[in-house]
Scaffold this active site. Structure first.
Site, PDB file in Angstrom:
ATOM      1  N   ARG A  77       0.857  -1.184   0.000  1.00  0.00           N
ATOM      2  CA  ARG A  77       0.000   0.000   0.000  1.00  0.00           C
ATOM      3  C   ARG A  77       0.895   1.238   0.000  1.00  0.00           C
ATOM      4  O   ARG A  77       1.644   1.474   0.944  1.00  0.00           O
ATOM      5  CB  ARG A  77      -0.901  -0.017   1.243  1.00  0.00           C
ATOM      6  CG  ARG A  77      -1.826   1.131   1.273  1.00  0.00           C
ATOM      7  CD  ARG A  77      -2.791   1.176   2.430  1.00  0.00           C
ATOM      8  NE  ARG A  77      -3.336   2.518   2.372  1.00  0.00           N
ATOM      9  CZ  ARG A  77      -3.553   3.311   3.398  1.00  0.00           C
ATOM     10  NH1 ARG A  77      -3.360   2.897   4.615  1.00  0.00           N
ATOM     11  NH2 ARG A  77      -3.990   4.540   3.202  1.00  0.00           N
ATOM     12  N   HIS A 121      -2.805  10.772   0.516  1.00  0.00           N
ATOM     13  CA  HIS A 121      -2.365  10.534   1.898  1.00  0.00           C
ATOM     14  C   HIS A 121      -1.716  11.824   2.415  1.00  0.00           C
ATOM     15  O   HIS A 121      -0.518  11.891   2.660  1.00  0.00           O
ATOM     16  CB  HIS A 121      -1.397   9.349   1.952  1.00  0.00           C
ATOM     17  CG  HIS A 121      -1.195   8.768   3.327  1.00  0.00           C
ATOM     18  ND1 HIS A 121      -1.266   7.415   3.582  1.00  0.00           N
ATOM     19  CD2 HIS A 121      -0.901   9.354   4.504  1.00  0.00           C
ATOM     20  CE1 HIS A 121      -1.032   7.191   4.874  1.00  0.00           C
ATOM     21  NE2 HIS A 121      -0.801   8.359   5.456  1.00  0.00           N
ATOM     22  N   GLU A 166      -7.410   8.276   6.054  1.00  0.00           N
ATOM     23  CA  GLU A 166      -7.754   8.916   7.332  1.00  0.00           C
ATOM     24  C   GLU A 166      -8.241  10.357   7.212  1.00  0.00           C
ATOM     25  O   GLU A 166      -7.588  11.297   7.683  1.00  0.00           O
ATOM     26  CB  GLU A 166      -6.548   8.878   8.270  1.00  0.00           C
ATOM     27  CG  GLU A 166      -6.125   7.490   8.623  1.00  0.00           C
ATOM     28  CD  GLU A 166      -5.082   7.424   9.728  1.00  0.00           C
ATOM     29  OE1 GLU A 166      -4.535   8.485  10.090  1.00  0.00           O
ATOM     30  OE2 GLU A 166      -4.832   6.333  10.230  1.00  0.00           O
ATOM     31  N   ASN A 302      -7.931   1.770   9.544  1.00  0.00           N
ATOM     32  CA  ASN A 302      -6.623   1.939  10.175  1.00  0.00           C
ATOM     33  C   ASN A 302      -6.850   1.855  11.675  1.00  0.00           C
ATOM     34  O   ASN A 302      -7.537   2.705  12.256  1.00  0.00           O
ATOM     35  CB  ASN A 302      -6.023   3.306   9.826  1.00  0.00           C
ATOM     36  CG  ASN A 302      -5.653   3.420   8.353  1.00  0.00           C
ATOM     37  OD1 ASN A 302      -5.844   2.489   7.571  1.00  0.00           O
ATOM     38  ND2 ASN A 302      -5.121   4.569   7.969  1.00  0.00           N
ATOM     39  N   TYR A 304      -5.061   1.186  15.484  1.00  0.00           N
ATOM     40  CA  TYR A 304      -3.866   1.051  16.321  1.00  0.00           C
ATOM     41  C   TYR A 304      -4.211   0.800  17.788  1.00  0.00           C
ATOM     42  O   TYR A 304      -3.463   0.178  18.509  1.00  0.00           O
ATOM     43  CB  TYR A 304      -3.016   2.319  16.234  1.00  0.00           C
ATOM     44  CG  TYR A 304      -2.386   2.538  14.868  1.00  0.00           C
ATOM     45  CD1 TYR A 304      -1.116   2.053  14.595  1.00  0.00           C
ATOM     46  CD2 TYR A 304      -3.068   3.205  13.857  1.00  0.00           C
ATOM     47  CE1 TYR A 304      -0.524   2.240  13.349  1.00  0.00           C
ATOM     48  CE2 TYR A 304      -2.486   3.403  12.611  1.00  0.00           C
ATOM     49  CZ  TYR A 304      -1.219   2.914  12.364  1.00  0.00           C
ATOM     50  OH  TYR A 304      -0.642   3.099  11.134  1.00  0.00           O
ATOM     51  N   GLU A 359      -4.108  -0.278   7.933  1.00  0.00           N
ATOM     52  CA  GLU A 359      -2.916   0.074   8.731  1.00  0.00           C
ATOM     53  C   GLU A 359      -3.038  -0.512  10.123  1.00  0.00           C
ATOM     54  O   GLU A 359      -4.103  -0.457  10.738  1.00  0.00           O
ATOM     55  CB  GLU A 359      -2.765   1.594   8.912  1.00  0.00           C
ATOM     56  CG  GLU A 359      -2.142   2.309   7.772  1.00  0.00           C
ATOM     57  CD  GLU A 359      -2.002   3.813   8.017  1.00  0.00           C
ATOM     58  OE1 GLU A 359      -1.815   4.225   9.177  1.00  0.00           O
ATOM     59  OE2 GLU A 359      -2.092   4.549   7.025  1.00  0.00           O
TER      60      GLU A 359
HETATM   61  C1  GCO Z   1      -1.708   7.757  10.237  1.00  0.00           C
HETATM   62  C2  GCO Z   1      -1.117   7.692   8.914  1.00  0.00           C
HETATM   63  C3  GCO Z   1       0.280   7.195   8.897  1.00  0.00           C
HETATM   64  C4  GCO Z   1       1.028   7.254  10.193  1.00  0.00           C
HETATM   65  C5  GCO Z   1       0.763   6.045  11.056  1.00  0.00           C
HETATM   66  C6  GCO Z   1       1.455   6.086  12.392  1.00  0.00           C
HETATM   67  O1  GCO Z   1      -2.399   6.853  10.617  1.00  0.00           O
HETATM   68  O2  GCO Z   1      -1.466   8.717  10.961  1.00  0.00           O
HETATM   69  O3  GCO Z   1      -1.891   7.004   8.033  1.00  0.00           O
HETATM   70  O4  GCO Z   1       0.802   8.047   7.944  1.00  0.00           O
HETATM   71  O5  GCO Z   1       2.382   7.360   9.983  1.00  0.00           O
HETATM   72  O6  GCO Z   1      -0.580   5.895  11.293  1.00  0.00           O
HETATM   73  O7  GCO Z   1       1.000   7.155  13.147  1.00  0.00           O
END
Ligand code: GCO
Length: 454
Positions: A77, A121, A166, A302, A304, A359
């Site tokens: 990606r 992006h 995002e 995405n 985390y 992500e």
């Molecule tokens: C985001 C972006 C990425 C970042 C990653 C880590 O999620 O902020 O898509 O460019 O680098 O997520 O923070």
């Protein structure tokens, strides 16, 4: 349907973004983006670092692709820098910019790696920002025109497209809070107008891809999968409030999931959001919503971390603080492996679309050891825990199609500069040497076994 595991053609991949890796901001006719400009402002990026060289991927892309190939990575990606293609954002096309991406895509295909191309992006053309950027009523047409050029130039070779990365972040952090480019603080009605134009841009890009792609395309969208998980996974009430919280919209806060995904999938803004934002909601009509909700092939997320919530005795949703000593990453984010189980589950239940994790990954404080290697057991542990949860989702029959690890290599982490390392490949930013980390080899094995090693 129990214990299905990951589907046969599950897309294991890695992700990057143009501004974070390419460098070469002025080379071969590229125009300036708002991130080039943001980095020129003193005091806003960690130690005034800039993305001018970053990973020098513009010159080292062949080496980087070889690393992917050696790690058995078959899906990549990446994003395209709008101002390499259109230096002013609209108007005349820069042939050398097209050439760079043609070479890059050819090299990927030669190495049996499928490109998943993110059209935007965050590196928005500075010239368009000066014309009002996302507030300009023409902004979605600019985006569609740019998308058309990508179709004419690359769609014979690229079939997987992701419209936007995002939108919550670049609108919220860039236009409401000022950490990200362009770094302006707008009033709520303006923020929501910009958001509406972003959603229209997504829809017009989907229309453009469907009309002009030279082969049947697969189209995704990659919002933040902002979510909450149940504190007690066995307790129905906790599951209920976690789901409710995941899709809730709070006044004056556009950093949420449903404002950005409901329109795309349902063609409607969520009622809770319309109520919460009230007078600040921009004017829109049915035709706008029809454009925004052009069918896409999968929902990218995405993810985390997540908030953990519970239902208290009065039926209220309460956030449960993390226990003392909880593992927070160097970004200050609480690790929450369950987010890769409940995320796909909640979003699939609501939107009924195949899910792709576009992500996931973690920053770790990495260093080169005496043996010249990078031992990153914490990243391996993070990935193992998260992927085990994703596998649980797949086992239960949730339609998860792929996983893109952020990131292939350490890169420019926006306002944090180079201080946060997310890669499975180490970048020495002085020599530009790459070193595959232990986690890179570990991921290779996950790919080879299609997740059975987890
Ligand atoms: C985001 C972006 C990425 C970042 C990653 C880590 O999620 O902020 O898509 O460019 O680098 O997520 O923070």
């Amino acid at each position: 349907m129990i214990n299905k595991g990951f589907c046969k053609d599950f897309k294991w991949g890695v992700a990057t973004a143009a501004y974070q890796i390419e460098g070469a901001p002025n080379e071969d006719g590229k125009g300036l983006s708002i991130w080039d400009m943001k980095c020129k402002r003193p005091g806003v990026i960690f130690e005034n670092q800039v993305g001018d060289i970053a990973c020098d991927h513009y010159h080292k892309y062949k080496e980087d692709i070889k690393i992917m190939h050696d790690l058995g990575i078959r899906n990549y990606r990446m994003s395209i820098s709008w101002t390499r293609i259109l230096p002013k954002g609209t108007g005349s096309v820069n042939q050398k910019g097209l050439q760079f991406y043609n070479n890059l895509i050819d090299e990927l295909l030669k190495n049996n790696i499928e490109p998943f191309v993110t059209i935007f992006h965050w590196d928005y053309p500075q010239s368009l920002f000066e014309k009002g950027g996302w507030l300009n009523s023409e902004s979605s047409n600019w985006f569609a025109d740019y998308t058309k050029i990508l179709m004419d130039s690359f769609s014979d070779k690229v079939k997987s497209w992701i419209t936007l990365n995002e939108p919550q972040c670049f609108i919220h952090w860039g236009h409401n809070s000022t950490e990200h480019a362009p770094g302006i603080k707008l009033a709520c009605p303006e923020v929501l107008l910009a958001a509406h134009n972003v959603l229209l841009s997504h829809g017009k890009a989907v229309q453009t891809i469907r009309s002009y792609s030279k082969q049947p395309a697969t189209i995704g969208y990659a919002p933040v999968g902002e979510l909450s998980v149940p504190f007690d996974e066995q307790r129905d009430k906790d599951i209920e409030v976690a789901k409710k919280e995941t899709f809730s919209v709070k006044p004056l806060n556009c950093y949420n999931s449903s404002w950005w995904i409901d329109p795309v999938i349902f063609g409607k803004y969520p009622q809770e959001g319309l109520d919460a934002y009230g007078f600040a909601v921009p004017n829109f009509n049915d035709n706008d919503m029809k454009i925004i909700s052009q069918p896409i092939d999968y929902l990218g997320l995405n993810i985390y971390f997540a908030k953990q919530v519970s239902m208290d005795d009065t039926g209220k949703t309460i956030e449960i603080p993390r226990e003392p000593g909880h593992w927070f990453t160097p970004m200050g984010w609480p690790t929450e492996p369950k987010s890769l189980y409940w995320g796909p589950k909640f979003f699939q239940q609501r939107y009924n679309k195949p899910i792709m994790i576009t992500e996931n990954g973690t920053a770790i404080i990495d260093c080169v050891s005496q043996d010249k290697k990078i031992h990153d057991p914490q990243r391996v542990e993070y990935l193992r825990r998260y992927l085990t949860q994703l596998k649980k989702a797949a086992n239960e029959g949730i339609d998860v199609r792929g996983y893109f690890l952020w990131s292939l290599m350490d890169n420019f982490e926006w306002a944090y500069g180079f201080s946060k390392r997310f890669g499975i490949v180490y970048t020495d930013f002085t020599t530009q040497q790459r070193i595959i980390k232990d986690s890179g080899y570990w991921y290779k094995n996950v790919i080879e076994t299609n997740g059975k090693s987890l």
